[in-house]
Design a protein around this motif. Structure first.
Motif, PDB file in Angstrom:
ATOM      1  N   LEU A 129       0.825  -1.210   0.000  1.00 15.20           N
ATOM      2  CA  LEU A 129       0.000   0.000   0.000  1.00 15.20           C
ATOM      3  C   LEU A 129       0.856   1.255   0.000  1.00 15.20           C
ATOM      4  CD1 LEU A 129      -2.885   1.138   0.154  1.00 15.20           C
ATOM      5  CD2 LEU A 129      -2.680   1.066   2.650  1.00 15.20           C
ATOM      6  N   LEU A 130       1.921   1.263   0.791  1.00 13.48           N
ATOM      7  CA  LEU A 130       2.821   2.421   0.841  1.00 13.48           C
ATOM      8  C   LEU A 130       3.538   2.614  -0.490  1.00 13.48           C
ATOM      9  CD1 LEU A 130       4.321   1.905   4.412  1.00 13.48           C
ATOM     10  CD2 LEU A 130       2.706   3.674   3.707  1.00 13.48           C
ATOM     11  N   VAL A 131       3.951   1.510  -1.100  1.00 12.90           N
ATOM     12  CA  VAL A 131       4.606   1.612  -2.405  1.00 12.90           C
ATOM     13  C   VAL A 131       3.614   2.100  -3.464  1.00 12.90           C
ATOM     14  CG1 VAL A 131       5.744   0.298  -4.233  1.00 12.90           C
ATOM     15  CG2 VAL A 131       6.343  -0.128  -1.846  1.00 12.90           C
ATOM     16  N   GLY A 132       2.359   1.672  -3.369  1.00 14.13           N
ATOM     17  CA  GLY A 132       1.340   2.133  -4.307  1.00 14.13           C
ATOM     18  C   GLY A 132       1.070   3.625  -4.182  1.00 14.13           C
ATOM     19  N   GLU A 133       1.097   4.151  -2.959  1.00 15.11           N
ATOM     20  CA  GLU A 133       0.914   5.596  -2.771  1.00 15.11           C
ATOM     21  C   GLU A 133       2.041   6.369  -3.442  1.00 15.11           C
ATOM     22  OE1 GLU A 133       0.628   6.313   1.390  1.00 15.11           O
ATOM     23  OE2 GLU A 133      -1.332   5.339   1.603  1.00 15.11           O
ATOM     24  N   HIS A 134       3.258   5.877  -3.301  1.00 18.50           N
ATOM     25  CA  HIS A 134       4.385   6.546  -3.959  1.00 18.50           C
ATOM     26  C   HIS A 134       4.248   6.470  -5.483  1.00 18.50           C
ATOM     27  CE1 HIS A 134       8.379   8.094  -4.620  1.00 18.50           C
ATOM     28  NE2 HIS A 134       8.708   7.005  -5.294  1.00 18.50           N
ATOM     29  N   LEU A 135       3.766   5.333  -5.973  1.00 17.96           N
ATOM     30  CA  LEU A 135       3.555   5.192  -7.416  1.00 17.96           C
ATOM     31  C   LEU A 135       2.544   6.209  -7.927  1.00 17.96           C
ATOM     32  CD1 LEU A 135       3.882   3.694 -10.102  1.00 17.96           C
ATOM     33  CD2 LEU A 135       2.135   2.082  -9.324  1.00 17.96           C
ATOM     34  N   ARG A 136       1.458   6.423  -7.193  1.00 24.15           N
ATOM     35  CA  ARG A 136       0.454   7.419  -7.615  1.00 24.15           C
ATOM     36  C   ARG A 136       1.047   8.822  -7.608  1.00 24.15           C
ATOM     37  NH1 ARG A 136      -2.807   3.707  -5.046  1.00 24.15           N
ATOM     38  NH2 ARG A 136      -2.535   4.670  -2.992  1.00 24.15           N
ATOM     39  N   ARG A 137       1.885   9.129  -6.630  1.00 32.38           N
ATOM     40  CA  ARG A 137       2.531  10.442  -6.611  1.00 32.38           C
ATOM     41  C   ARG A 137       3.430  10.637  -7.823  1.00 32.38           C
ATOM     42  NH1 ARG A 137       3.108   9.385  -1.000  1.00 32.38           N
ATOM     43  NH2 ARG A 137       5.254   8.689  -1.351  1.00 32.38           N
ATOM     44  N   LEU A 138       4.160   9.584  -8.175  1.00 33.29           N
ATOM     45  CA  LEU A 138       5.022   9.684  -9.357  1.00 33.29           C
ATOM     46  C   LEU A 138       4.202   9.845 -10.639  1.00 33.29           C
ATOM     47  CD1 LEU A 138       7.815   7.026  -8.672  1.00 33.29           C
ATOM     48  CD2 LEU A 138       7.973   9.499  -8.480  1.00 33.29           C
ATOM     49  N   GLU A 139       3.057   9.174 -10.730  1.00 36.97           N
ATOM     50  CA  GLU A 139       2.206   9.307 -11.913  1.00 36.97           C
ATOM     51  C   GLU A 139       1.652  10.719 -12.035  1.00 36.97           C
ATOM     52  OE1 GLU A 139       0.570   4.685 -12.314  1.00 36.97           O
ATOM     53  OE2 GLU A 139      -0.602   6.190 -11.231  1.00 36.97           O
ATOM     54  N   ASP A 140       1.251  11.306 -10.902  1.00 35.88           N
ATOM     55  CA  ASP A 140       0.772  12.694 -10.933  1.00 35.88           C
ATOM     56  C   ASP A 140       1.887  13.641 -11.374  1.00 35.88           C
ATOM     57  OD1 ASP A 140      -1.667  11.798 -10.085  1.00 35.88           O
ATOM     58  OD2 ASP A 140      -1.341  12.288  -7.976  1.00 35.88           O
ATOM     59  N   GLN A 141       3.070  13.399 -10.835  1.00 37.56           N
ATOM     60  CA  GLN A 141       4.208  14.230 -11.218  1.00 37.56           C
ATOM     61  C   GLN A 141       4.529  14.071 -12.698  1.00 37.56           C
ATOM     62  OE1 GLN A 141       7.685  13.478  -8.873  1.00 37.56           O
ATOM     63  NE2 GLN A 141       8.972  14.886 -10.028  1.00 37.56           N
ATOM     64  N   LEU A 142       4.390  12.843 -13.196  1.00 37.37           N
ATOM     65  CA  LEU A 142       4.643  12.592 -14.616  1.00 37.37           C
ATOM     66  C   LEU A 142       3.646  13.343 -15.491  1.00 37.37           C
ATOM     67  CD1 LEU A 142       6.207  11.049 -16.794  1.00 37.37           C
ATOM     68  CD2 LEU A 142       4.629   9.141 -16.457  1.00 37.37           C
ATOM     69  N   GLU A 143       2.374  13.380 -15.098  1.00 35.33           N
ATOM     70  CA  GLU A 143       1.367  14.117 -15.872  1.00 35.33           C
ATOM     71  C   GLU A 143       1.689  15.606 -15.904  1.00 35.33           C
ATOM     72  OE1 GLU A 143      -1.055  13.023 -17.783  1.00 35.33           O
ATOM     73  OE2 GLU A 143      -0.376  10.994 -17.354  1.00 35.33           O
ATOM     74  N   ARG A 144       2.098  16.145 -14.747  1.00 35.47           N
ATOM     75  CA  ARG A 144       2.470  17.570 -14.719  1.00 35.47           C
ATOM     76  C   ARG A 144       3.688  17.837 -15.589  1.00 35.47           C
ATOM     77  NH1 ARG A 144       1.255  16.805  -9.205  1.00 35.47           N
ATOM     78  NH2 ARG A 144       3.477  16.660  -8.688  1.00 35.47           N
ATOM     79  N   THR A 145       4.647  16.907 -15.563  1.00 34.92           N
ATOM     80  CA  THR A 145       5.840  17.075 -16.398  1.00 34.92           C
ATOM     81  C   THR A 145       5.479  17.014 -17.878  1.00 34.92           C
ATOM     82  OG1 THR A 145       7.194  16.069 -14.664  1.00 34.92           O
ATOM     83  CG2 THR A 145       8.141  16.170 -16.871  1.00 34.92           C
ATOM     84  N   ARG A 146       4.598  16.089 -18.254  1.00 36.06           N
ATOM     85  CA  ARG A 146       4.179  16.003 -19.659  1.00 36.06           C
ATOM     86  C   ARG A 146       3.473  17.264 -20.107  1.00 36.06           C
ATOM     87  NH1 ARG A 146       1.892   9.773 -19.722  1.00 36.06           N
ATOM     88  NH2 ARG A 146       3.893   8.749 -20.077  1.00 36.06           N
ATOM     89  N   ALA A 147       2.608  17.819 -19.238  1.00 35.57           N
ATOM     90  CA  ALA A 147       1.917  19.063 -19.596  1.00 35.57           C
ATOM     91  C   ALA A 147       2.906  20.207 -19.765  1.00 35.57           C
ATOM     92  CB  ALA A 147       0.889  19.402 -18.515  1.00 35.57           C
TER      93      ALA A 147
END
Length: 198
Positions: free
Chosen positions: A84-102
């Motif tokens: 669960l903790l690793v999944g939370e970090h994964l979601r944070r990285l995905e959000d950061q990736l979307e912001r970086t792509r934008a």
């Protein structure tokens, strides 16, 4: 004779691919404490059984997991809690990736040159008589042409009251223009002459 399972900090650093400075920082943060610290010299010694934990920490740090999250992951006894903790970090990285792509898309648009000017072709066409129907004029003054045409309006609109005195001047004030509009308005013909009122 030194216990072969106890390693000096330099040996432990080579085996775990962590620098001595990093091991000291992890010790100060309470993340990876040495098995023994020499009270006289302050030298740190690690147990060989700590190598897997050090390698896990090293891998998590390579994945940009904050130290506080690494501590929580290592302190979680259940595999489900760690996942669960690793999944939370994964979601944070995905959000950061979307912001970086934008941001990358916006920067590419800034670097893309604007399209060239559109080609404009001038043409001449013969004069043509046209007719148009429009709404009431938004002029605030009664133009001289409107005052000159006033009798023609009264011919086809016989019930229209006489021209107000406010429109006899060269130009009407806003108050006079409002009076002109209210005078011209009627149920049968709500639009005043062009240039009269609003």
């Amino acid at each position: 004779m030194q216990n072969p399972l106890v390693l000096a900090i330099g040996e432990f650093a080579k085996l775990t691919h962590l620098s001595i400075r990093t091991l000291r920082r992890y010790h100060d943060a309470g993340l990876l404490e040495p098995a023994r610290v020499d009270p006289a010299t302050g030298y740190r010694h690690y147990d060989a059984a700590q190598i897997p934990a050090a390698q896990v920490i090293h891998r998590l740090r390579e994945l940009d997991v904050p130290l506080s999250e690494v501590r929580r992951i290592l302190g979680s006894p259940a595999p489900e809690a760690r996942a669960l903790l690793v999944g939370e970090h994964l979601r944070r990285l995905e959000d950061q990736l979307e912001r970086t792509r934008a941001a990358v898309t916006s920067l590419r648009r800034l670097l893309t040159p604007e399209p060239g000017e559109l080609a404009v072709e001038l043409r001449r066409t013969p004069a043509t008589t046209v007719a148009a129907v429009g709404g009431p004029s938004r002029r605030r003054t009664c133009s001289p042409g409107t005052r000159a045409r006033w009798p023609s309006w009264t011919r086809w609109w016989p019930t229209r009251p006489a021209r107000p005195a406010a429109c006899t001047a060269t130009s009407c004030s806003p108050t006079a223009a409002a009076a002109c509009w209210s005078t011209c308005r009627s149920p049968n013909h709500p639009r005043p002459p062009v240039g009269c009122g609003r």
